[in-house]
Design an enzyme around this catalytic site. Structure first.
Site, mmCIF file in Angstrom:
data_model
loop_
_atom_site.group_PDB
_atom_site.id
_atom_site.type_symbol
_atom_site.label_atom_id
_atom_site.label_comp_id
_atom_site.label_asym_id
_atom_site.label_seq_id
_atom_site.Cartn_x
_atom_site.Cartn_y
_atom_site.Cartn_z
ATOM 1 N N SER A 140 0.850 -1.197 0.000
ATOM 2 C CA SER A 140 0.000 0.000 0.000
ATOM 3 C C SER A 140 0.878 1.236 0.000
ATOM 4 C CB SER A 140 -0.901 0.007 1.241
ATOM 5 O OG SER A 140 -1.580 1.248 1.362
ATOM 6 N N TYR A 153 -2.173 -0.129 10.314
ATOM 7 C CA TYR A 153 -2.172 -0.468 8.894
ATOM 8 C C TYR A 153 -0.873 -0.030 8.225
ATOM 9 C CZ TYR A 153 -3.962 -1.070 4.145
ATOM 10 O OH TYR A 153 -4.144 -1.465 2.831
#
Length: 245
Positions: A140, A153
């Site tokens: 990501s 995250y």
């Protein structure tokens, strides 16, 4: 030569599109892995109707569980004879201000997003070496930049980017390992504003196929000299300076 892909988090979104693109290439059989049994079975049915039931299988599994990972990889071996491409796509988010983030949520995010790819990769190593295959980790842009409340995250994806180059060095030359860091990908097919699209230097928000097409390339023989790399697929957003006026 027909190859076999094992894709986690494949019930919907990017994972499902990766499966579809690989099947469209007509040289892959695919094992879908997802924690959601209903979603996974629906995905299997959809893909089987289009590409044939003999080319698609599904198993429900939590990639954070070593036992369930072993079962998933064993299923791929029994159904298709081995693994030539592993795509670690499964991930969870638990956004929270850091002061309110529970250790349980922190541990769950790291277990799925970072430990899961390690467990899957480790279990597949013998078959990947035998097939001279590859691993593609779906990382990501949060490994490179953050929004408020994304500590767990972002940390997990930063770790996944590092795990990628570590595995590439450890497993080469038989196995190549790369990662893709998507930015804003409209996985749900939502209606987006003109500004949503225009803020991207590429002129639009991403779609799952943008990521899936790169997975297919990185797994191909054409990418034989590429390993240990992280590819940012974000329409240029990480290269744009943004300041509040």
């Amino acid at each position: 030569m027909e190859r076999t892909a094992l894709i986690s988090g494949a019930a919907r979104g990017i994972g499902f599109e990766i499966a579809r693109v690989l099947l469209e290439a007509n040289n892959y059989r695919v094992l879908l892995v997802d924690i959601d049994p209903d979603g996974g079975e629906k995905a299997q049915k959809t893909l089987s109707e289009r590409f044939g039931s003999g080319r698609v299988d599904f198993i429900a599994a939590d990639v954070a569980s070593e036992t369930e990972v072993e079962l998933a990889v064993s299923r791929c071996k029994s159904a298709f004879g081995g693994v030539s491409l592993l795509v670690n796509n499964a991930a969870v988010r638990k956004p929270s201000p850091p002061a309110d983030l529970s250790i349980e949520d922190w541990n769950r995010v790291l277990a799925v997003n970072l430990t899961g790819p390690f467990l899957m990769s480790r279990q597949c190593i013998p078959m990947l070496r035998a097939s001279r295959g590859s691993i593609v980790n779906i990382c990501s842009t949060r490994a490179l930049m953050s929004e408020p409340g994304t500590e767990a995250y972002s940390a997990s994806k930063g770790g996944l980017a590092s795990l990628t180059h570590a595995l590439a060095v450890s497993l080469g030359p038989e196995v190549r390992v790369n990662s893709i860091s998507p930015g804003w990908i409209n996985s749900a097919g939502e209606s987006l504003s003109l500004e949503d699209n225009r803020q991207h230097p590429a002129g639009r928000v991403g779609v799952p196929r943008d990521v899936a097409s790169l997975v297919a390339y990185l797994a191909s023989d054409q990418a034989g000299f590429i390993t240990g790399q992280n590819f940012v697929v974000d329409g240029g957003m990480t290269r744009r300076m943004i300041y509040v006026d």
